[in-house]
Scaffold this motif. Structure first.
Motif, PDB file in Angstrom:
ATOM      1  N   ARG A  12      79.881  -3.236 -17.079  1.00 36.19           N
ATOM      2  CA  ARG A  12      80.380  -2.086 -17.858  1.00 36.19           C
ATOM      3  C   ARG A  12      81.528  -2.467 -18.780  1.00 36.19           C
ATOM      4  O   ARG A  12      81.976  -1.684 -19.597  1.00 36.19           O
ATOM      5  CB  ARG A  12      80.883  -0.981 -16.915  1.00 36.19           C
ATOM      6  N   MET A  15      83.148  -7.266 -22.502  1.00 29.61           N
ATOM      7  CA  MET A  15      82.376  -8.509 -22.587  1.00 29.61           C
ATOM      8  C   MET A  15      81.046  -8.372 -21.838  1.00 29.61           C
ATOM      9  O   MET A  15      80.013  -8.866 -22.275  1.00 29.61           O
ATOM     10  CB  MET A  15      83.184  -9.658 -21.982  1.00 29.61           C
ATOM     11  N   ARG A  37      82.023  -2.720  -9.657  1.00 36.87           N
ATOM     12  CA  ARG A  37      83.007  -2.206  -8.708  1.00 36.87           C
ATOM     13  C   ARG A  37      82.505  -0.895  -8.092  1.00 36.87           C
ATOM     14  O   ARG A  37      82.923  -0.490  -7.041  1.00 36.87           O
ATOM     15  CB  ARG A  37      84.319  -1.955  -9.463  1.00 36.87           C
ATOM     16  N   THR A  92      89.246 -15.014 -17.572  1.00 35.95           N
ATOM     17  CA  THR A  92      90.382 -15.919 -17.772  1.00 35.95           C
ATOM     18  C   THR A  92      91.492 -15.599 -16.778  1.00 35.95           C
ATOM     19  O   THR A  92      91.501 -14.529 -16.169  1.00 35.95           O
ATOM     20  CB  THR A  92      90.938 -15.789 -19.203  1.00 35.95           C
ATOM     21  N   ALA A 116      84.824 -21.188 -18.959  1.00 36.25           N
ATOM     22  CA  ALA A 116      85.125 -21.328 -20.393  1.00 36.25           C
ATOM     23  C   ALA A 116      86.059 -20.201 -20.830  1.00 36.25           C
ATOM     24  O   ALA A 116      85.617 -19.061 -20.975  1.00 36.25           O
ATOM     25  CB  ALA A 116      83.833 -21.296 -21.203  1.00 36.25           C
ATOM     26  N   PHE A 119      84.456 -18.527 -25.330  1.00 37.35           N
ATOM     27  CA  PHE A 119      83.052 -18.851 -25.621  1.00 37.35           C
ATOM     28  C   PHE A 119      82.791 -18.939 -27.125  1.00 37.35           C
ATOM     29  O   PHE A 119      81.668 -19.215 -27.528  1.00 37.35           O
ATOM     30  CB  PHE A 119      82.137 -17.759 -25.058  1.00 37.35           C
TER      31      PHE A 119
HETATM   32  P1  NAP Z   1      87.074  -5.241 -19.262  1.00 38.60           P
HETATM   33  O1  NAP Z   1      86.513  -4.480 -20.412  1.00 38.60           O
HETATM   34  O2  NAP Z   1      88.269  -4.690 -18.536  1.00 38.60           O
HETATM   35  O3  NAP Z   1      85.892  -5.500 -18.214  1.00 38.60           O
HETATM   36  C1  NAP Z   1      86.085  -5.980 -16.907  1.00 38.60           C
HETATM   37  C2  NAP Z   1      85.042  -5.309 -16.045  1.00 38.60           C
HETATM   38  O4  NAP Z   1      85.096  -5.853 -14.732  1.00 38.60           O
HETATM   39  C3  NAP Z   1      85.296  -3.787 -15.898  1.00 38.60           C
HETATM   40  O5  NAP Z   1      84.080  -3.095 -16.129  1.00 38.60           O
HETATM   41  C4  NAP Z   1      85.742  -3.661 -14.443  1.00 38.60           C
HETATM   42  O6  NAP Z   1      85.432  -2.399 -13.884  1.00 38.60           O
HETATM   43  C5  NAP Z   1      84.908  -4.778 -13.830  1.00 38.60           C
HETATM   44  N1  NAP Z   1      85.316  -5.094 -12.474  1.00 38.60           N
HETATM   45  C6  NAP Z   1      86.542  -4.976 -11.893  1.00 38.60           C
HETATM   46  N2  NAP Z   1      86.473  -5.322 -10.605  1.00 38.60           N
HETATM   47  C7  NAP Z   1      85.185  -5.663 -10.376  1.00 38.60           C
HETATM   48  C8  NAP Z   1      84.462  -6.067  -9.216  1.00 38.60           C
HETATM   49  N3  NAP Z   1      85.063  -6.196  -8.024  1.00 38.60           N
HETATM   50  N4  NAP Z   1      83.147  -6.343  -9.324  1.00 38.60           N
HETATM   51  C9  NAP Z   1      82.520  -6.193 -10.490  1.00 38.60           C
HETATM   52  N5  NAP Z   1      83.136  -5.790 -11.622  1.00 38.60           N
HETATM   53  C10 NAP Z   1      84.442  -5.513 -11.555  1.00 38.60           C
HETATM   54  O7  NAP Z   1      87.480  -6.719 -19.713  1.00 38.60           O
HETATM   55  P2  NAP Z   1      86.797  -7.622 -20.851  1.00 38.60           P
HETATM   56  O8  NAP Z   1      87.530  -7.469 -22.122  1.00 38.60           O
HETATM   57  O9  NAP Z   1      85.327  -7.424 -20.822  1.00 38.60           O
HETATM   58  O10 NAP Z   1      87.148  -9.080 -20.301  1.00 38.60           O
HETATM   59  C11 NAP Z   1      86.636  -9.539 -19.062  1.00 38.60           C
HETATM   60  C12 NAP Z   1      87.211 -10.936 -18.804  1.00 38.60           C
HETATM   61  O11 NAP Z   1      86.708 -11.835 -19.801  1.00 38.60           O
HETATM   62  C13 NAP Z   1      88.741 -11.015 -18.890  1.00 38.60           C
HETATM   63  O12 NAP Z   1      89.220 -11.945 -17.962  1.00 38.60           O
HETATM   64  C14 NAP Z   1      88.993 -11.527 -20.310  1.00 38.60           C
HETATM   65  O13 NAP Z   1      90.225 -12.201 -20.453  1.00 38.60           O
HETATM   66  C15 NAP Z   1      87.823 -12.466 -20.444  1.00 38.60           C
HETATM   67  N6  NAP Z   1      87.390 -12.792 -21.813  1.00 38.60           N
HETATM   68  C16 NAP Z   1      86.851 -14.010 -21.984  1.00 38.60           C
HETATM   69  C17 NAP Z   1      86.366 -14.384 -23.192  1.00 38.60           C
HETATM   70  C18 NAP Z   1      85.738 -15.743 -23.336  1.00 38.60           C
HETATM   71  O14 NAP Z   1      85.299 -16.084 -24.429  1.00 38.60           O
HETATM   72  N7  NAP Z   1      85.666 -16.514 -22.264  1.00 38.60           N
HETATM   73  C19 NAP Z   1      86.456 -13.506 -24.296  1.00 38.60           C
HETATM   74  C20 NAP Z   1      87.002 -12.237 -24.087  1.00 38.60           C
HETATM   75  C21 NAP Z   1      87.460 -11.881 -22.828  1.00 38.60           C
HETATM   76  P3  NAP Z   1      86.563  -1.216 -13.943  1.00 38.60           P
HETATM   77  O15 NAP Z   1      86.808  -0.953 -15.388  1.00 38.60           O
HETATM   78  O16 NAP Z   1      85.929  -0.082 -13.222  1.00 38.60           O
HETATM   79  O17 NAP Z   1      87.776  -1.764 -13.245  1.00 38.60           O
END
Ligand code: NAP
Length: 257
Positions: A12, A15, A37, A92, A116, A119
């Motif tokens: 959800r 990313m 979650r 991250t 990574a 990405f």
């Molecule tokens: P986000 O929109 O906050 O998404 C995180 C998701 O994880 C939310 O839907 C959250 O649910 C869910 N979550 C929390 N606890 C969980 C659990 N126990 N089991 C399953 N899902 C769970 O964050 P985002 O912007 O997508 O970023 C996600 C991660 O990727 C971060 O660490 C960010 O720094 C990283 N990132 C990496 C890159 C890359 O290129 N590697 C690029 C951008 C971001 P709730 O909202 O209900 O808590």
């Protein structure tokens, strides 16, 4: 060729949504389950689990794509390796101790694991070019800018950039030897004398400038991710590559030619 069976954790999220789209649109990928979650309000065709062990006991994926939070992502990665599932981790904020531990498990199991922090192929090039420049410019500061919902600071990309620059740069404390912060944090985080400045604002996605200075000249290497689709070609490369790996690889730059 059999499709690569994939579970996505965090579907959800900002990313996660892009990753679901990528997997559904890629012919040789198959989304078999999702880890969230909470259960969705509406019924879905793909099963959603809230417990990773139940998920892996019920549907054995080849690959877990994790896009969650640092604490959860670490547990997911470790559990995946223990269940023989290859993790592609975009989450991250893992500590160096956690990375070492995951590397040891991955090697013991001889199972690929990719972590990574960025990405985006352009961001990887930014890091590589910065490492090249550091051979000639030892004075450098890193400015990273992200949306204000980001949990970790400095960004994984900024830390990775500093680590890559460190391999080329003569060790130096940036700035005046007697400089003093009159307000704590004014000079940002410090990695081996390099300063990292983190900006968090709504509207931003992921942006970084690596600024080099020398007598009478400056060089700025800059990368911008304007939307999260920019990360998906890297996710695809990682999923394809991980099937042939037997160790942990940290950073997309170690996968791309
Ligand atoms: P986000 O929109 O906050 O998404 C995180 C998701 O994880 C939310 O839907 C959250 O649910 C869910 N979550 C929390 N606890 C969980 C659990 N126990 N089991 C399953 N899902 C769970 O964050 P985002 O912007 O997508 O970023 C996600 C991660 O990727 C971060 O660490 C960010 O720094 C990283 N990132 C990496 C890159 C890359 O290129 N590697 C690029 C951008 C971001 P709730 O909202 O209900 O808590």
């Amino acid at each position: 060729m059999n499709p690569i069976k994939i579970t996505i954790a965090g579907p959800r999220g900002r990313m996660g949504k892009e990753a679901v789209k990528l997997v559904e649109e890629t012919e040789h990928f198959q989304l078999i389950s999702m880890l969230d979650r909470k259960q969705p309000e509406k019924e879905t065709t793909i099963p959603v689990f809230t417990n990773i062990e139940e998920c892996f006991q019920s549907e054995k994926p080849d690959v877990l794509i994790d896009l969650t939070t640092p604490e959860v992502g670490y547990v997911h990665t470790k559990t995946a390796l223990e269940y023989g599932v290859r993790p592609v981790v975009g989450t991250t904020g893992f500590t160096s101790v956690e990375l070492e531990e995951l590397k040891a498990i991955s090697e013991e199991k001889q199972l690929g694991c990719i972590i990574a922090p960025n990405f985006a192929v352009g961001a990887v090039l930014m890091m590589k070019f910065s490492k090249m420049a550091a051979k000639y410019f030892e004075d450098v500061e890193i400015l990273e800018m992200h949306h204000d919902q980001k949990l970790d600071a400095p960004s994984g990309t900024a830390v990775k950039t500093a680590e890559m620059i460190r391999e080329q740069r003569n060790l130096k404390q940036q700035g005046h030897p007697n400089e003093k912060e009159t307000i704590d944090g004014a000079r940002g985080a410090n990695i081996d004398g390099m300063h990292i400045h983190s900006i968090r604002l709504p509207g931003l996605v992921a942006h970084q400038q690596v600024m080099f200075g020398a007598d009478g000249q400056a060089l700025t290497i800059k990368h911008d991710s304007f939307h999260r689709g920019s990360f998906m070609s890297g996710v695809k490369v990682c999923v394809d590559t991980i099937m042939t790996l037997e160790t942990l690889v940290y950073g997309l730059e170690n996968i791309l030619d």
